[in-house]
Design a protein around this motif. Sequence first.
Motif, PDB file in Angstrom:
ATOM      1  N   SER A 294       0.862  -1.190   0.000  1.00  0.00           N
ATOM      2  CA  SER A 294       0.000   0.000   0.000  1.00  0.00           C
ATOM      3  C   SER A 294       0.896   1.237   0.000  1.00  0.00           C
ATOM      4  O   SER A 294       1.951   1.243   0.623  1.00  0.00           O
ATOM      5  CB  SER A 294      -0.876   0.025   1.250  1.00  0.00           C
ATOM      6  N   SER A 295       0.446   2.265  -0.671  1.00  0.00           N
ATOM      7  CA  SER A 295       1.236   3.499  -0.732  1.00  0.00           C
ATOM      8  C   SER A 295       1.434   4.095   0.656  1.00  0.00           C
ATOM      9  O   SER A 295       0.522   4.094   1.488  1.00  0.00           O
ATOM     10  CB  SER A 295       0.529   4.515  -1.637  1.00  0.00           C
TER      11      SER A 295
ATOM     12  N   THR B 121      -0.497   9.660  -3.291  1.00  0.00           N
ATOM     13  CA  THR B 121      -0.598   8.204  -3.257  1.00  0.00           C
ATOM     14  C   THR B 121       0.105   7.647  -4.492  1.00  0.00           C
ATOM     15  O   THR B 121      -0.310   7.920  -5.614  1.00  0.00           O
ATOM     16  CB  THR B 121      -2.080   7.755  -3.252  1.00  0.00           C
TER      17      THR B 121
ATOM     18  N   ASP C 220       1.496   4.770  -7.193  1.00  0.00           N
ATOM     19  CA  ASP C 220       1.075   3.499  -7.786  1.00  0.00           C
ATOM     20  C   ASP C 220       2.093   3.097  -8.855  1.00  0.00           C
ATOM     21  O   ASP C 220       3.078   3.790  -9.080  1.00  0.00           O
ATOM     22  CB  ASP C 220      -0.360   3.563  -8.325  1.00  0.00           C
ATOM     23  N   SER C 221       1.850   1.995  -9.509  1.00  0.00           N
ATOM     24  CA  SER C 221       2.829   1.433 -10.448  1.00  0.00           C
ATOM     25  C   SER C 221       2.968   2.237 -11.743  1.00  0.00           C
ATOM     26  O   SER C 221       3.771   1.876 -12.603  1.00  0.00           O
ATOM     27  CB  SER C 221       2.485  -0.018 -10.771  1.00  0.00           C
TER      28      SER C 221
END
Length: 103
Positions: free
Chosen positions: A29-30, A62, A64-65
């Motif tokens: 999780s971020s 936040t 993410d990939s």
Amino acid sequence: MAGLPHDKNSSPVPALFPALQQTVTVASSSARTAANFGANTLVVELTPTKNMFVLFGDSTATADSNDIYLAAGVVYTYATNGHSRIAAIRATADGTLYVTELQ
């Protein structure tokens, strides 16, 4: 140029002082830095212990990939461009992101 070190010819040498270090525990999780960067911080050095993705932003950032990929064990230097925090998420394994503020 005030505040910069000088070489033997009295010319200013562009250098930044390491001011504060924060760590981010990076998992599935971020997570983001707990505190804003210092008011005088214009540049940060990022050192990831595992492969991860990072995103500059504020207290709501936040990662993410789809964000900036950092390979483990490499030291990266980025301008903050007015952002106050950084968020990170693992690529494959949990690790730590060391964030050194430079002034």
